[in-house]
Design a protein around this motif. Structure first.
Motif, PDB file in Angstrom:
ATOM      1  N   SER A   1      -1.976  -3.951  -5.797  1.00 54.90           N
ATOM      2  CA  SER A   1      -1.393  -4.064  -4.469  1.00 54.90           C
ATOM      3  C   SER A   1      -0.585  -5.351  -4.316  1.00 54.90           C
ATOM      4  CB  SER A   1      -2.479  -4.007  -3.394  1.00 54.90           C
ATOM      5  OG  SER A   1      -3.408  -5.037  -3.595  1.00 54.90           O
TER       6      SER A   1
ATOM      7  N   ASN B   1       0.116  -4.834   7.931  1.00 50.37           N
ATOM      8  CA  ASN B   1      -0.554  -3.551   7.676  1.00 50.37           C
ATOM      9  C   ASN B   1       0.409  -2.377   7.586  1.00 50.37           C
ATOM     10  OD1 ASN B   1      -3.229  -4.456   7.419  1.00 50.37           O
ATOM     11  ND2 ASN B   1      -3.395  -4.629   9.634  1.00 50.37           N
ATOM     12  N   GLU B   2       1.619  -2.611   7.087  1.00 53.74           N
ATOM     13  CA  GLU B   2       2.583  -1.526   6.889  1.00 53.74           C
ATOM     14  C   GLU B   2       2.446  -0.964   5.483  1.00 53.74           C
ATOM     15  OE1 GLU B   2       6.593  -2.637   7.806  1.00 53.74           O
ATOM     16  OE2 GLU B   2       5.998  -3.685   9.633  1.00 53.74           O
ATOM     17  N   ASP B   3       2.575   0.360   5.355  1.00 55.05           N
ATOM     18  CA  ASP B   3       2.624   0.989   4.045  1.00 55.05           C
ATOM     19  C   ASP B   3       4.043   0.877   3.491  1.00 55.05           C
ATOM     20  OD1 ASP B   3      -0.048   1.723   4.159  1.00 55.05           O
ATOM     21  OD2 ASP B   3       0.376   3.700   4.995  1.00 55.05           O
TER      22      ASP B   3
ATOM     23  N   ASN C   1       0.849  -1.171   0.000  1.00 56.25           N
ATOM     24  CA  ASN C   1       0.000   0.000   0.000  1.00 56.25           C
ATOM     25  C   ASN C   1       0.894   1.233   0.000  1.00 56.25           C
ATOM     26  OD1 ASN C   1      -2.654   1.232   0.169  1.00 56.25           O
ATOM     27  ND2 ASN C   1      -1.973   1.966   2.158  1.00 56.25           N
ATOM     28  N   PRO C   2       0.695   2.191  -0.883  1.00 56.31           N
ATOM     29  CA  PRO C   2      -0.345   2.246  -1.895  1.00 56.31           C
ATOM     30  C   PRO C   2      -0.024   1.338  -3.087  1.00 56.31           C
ATOM     31  CG  PRO C   2       1.068   4.166  -2.095  1.00 56.31           C
ATOM     32  CD  PRO C   2       1.544   3.405  -0.892  1.00 56.31           C
TER      33      PRO C   2
ATOM     34  N   MET D   1       1.921  -4.841   3.392  1.00 53.96           N
ATOM     35  CA  MET D   1       0.625  -4.993   4.063  1.00 53.96           C
ATOM     36  C   MET D   1       0.452  -6.434   4.542  1.00 53.96           C
ATOM     37  SD  MET D   1      -1.124  -2.161   4.110  1.00 53.96           S
ATOM     38  CE  MET D   1      -2.799  -2.683   4.313  1.00 53.96           C
TER      39      MET D   1
END
Length: 124
Positions: free
Chosen positions: A27, A110-112, A14-15, A117
Motif C-alpha cells: 500500500s 481515505n481515498e481509494d 488502496n487497493p 489513503m
C-alpha cells in the motif's frame, strides 16, 4: 515543533499494488517507486513550501493501476497554523490537515485509487 524540513516517508494507496512487478503488492508507493519523492518545508515565518514528484496513475482493469513517476514536480506554497497537534496548510482556498505524532506528520484522506489513503512526512 513543526518548523523544519520534512521528507515524504509514505504515500499509501488502496487497493495495494505491485507497481514494480516483483510479486509483492504494497500500500506504500514509496517501497515500489524510489522515484516518488517529496519535501515539505515549514518556515518559522508562517509560510510553507513543498516539492513532490508528480505521479501518473492509469486504471488498467480489475482493480489494477499503472503508476509511474512523471518527469515533473508539483511545487506549492502557502501559509500554515499549528494547534493541538494539528498542522493546517493553506494553499489559496484549499486546506490540508496533518496530525503530528512524534516526528511524523500524517494527512489522511481515505481515498481509494486513483486517490491516496494517506501521506506521511518525517522530520529531518
Amino acid at each position: 515543533a513543526v518548523v523544519g524540513t520534512w521528507n515524504l516517508a509514505e504515500l499509501n494507496i488502496n487497493p495495494p499494488q505491485d507497481i514494480n512487478g516483483d510479486g509483492n503488492s504494497t500500500s506504500n508507493i514509496l517501497t515500489e517507486l524510489p522515484c516518488a519523492t517529496g519535501t515539505l518545508e515549514i518556515n518559522g515565518d508562517g509560510t510553507w513550501s513543498s516539492t513532490v514528484v508528480n505521479l501518473e496513475i492509469t486504471t488498467i482493469t480489475g482493480g489494477l493501476f499503472d503508476i509511474r513517476c512523471s518527469n515533473t514536480s508539483n511545487n506549492s506554497s502557502g501559509v500554515w497554523q499549528f494547534q493541538n497537534s494539528q498542522l493546517s496548510l493553506f494553499l489559496n482556498s484549499t486546506l490540508f490537515l496533518y496530525n503530528l505524532n512524534g516526528n511524523r506528520l500524517t494527512n489522511t484522506t481515505n481515498e481509494d485509487l486513483p486517490g491516496f489513503m494517506s501521506e506521511v512526512y518525517e522530520k529531518q
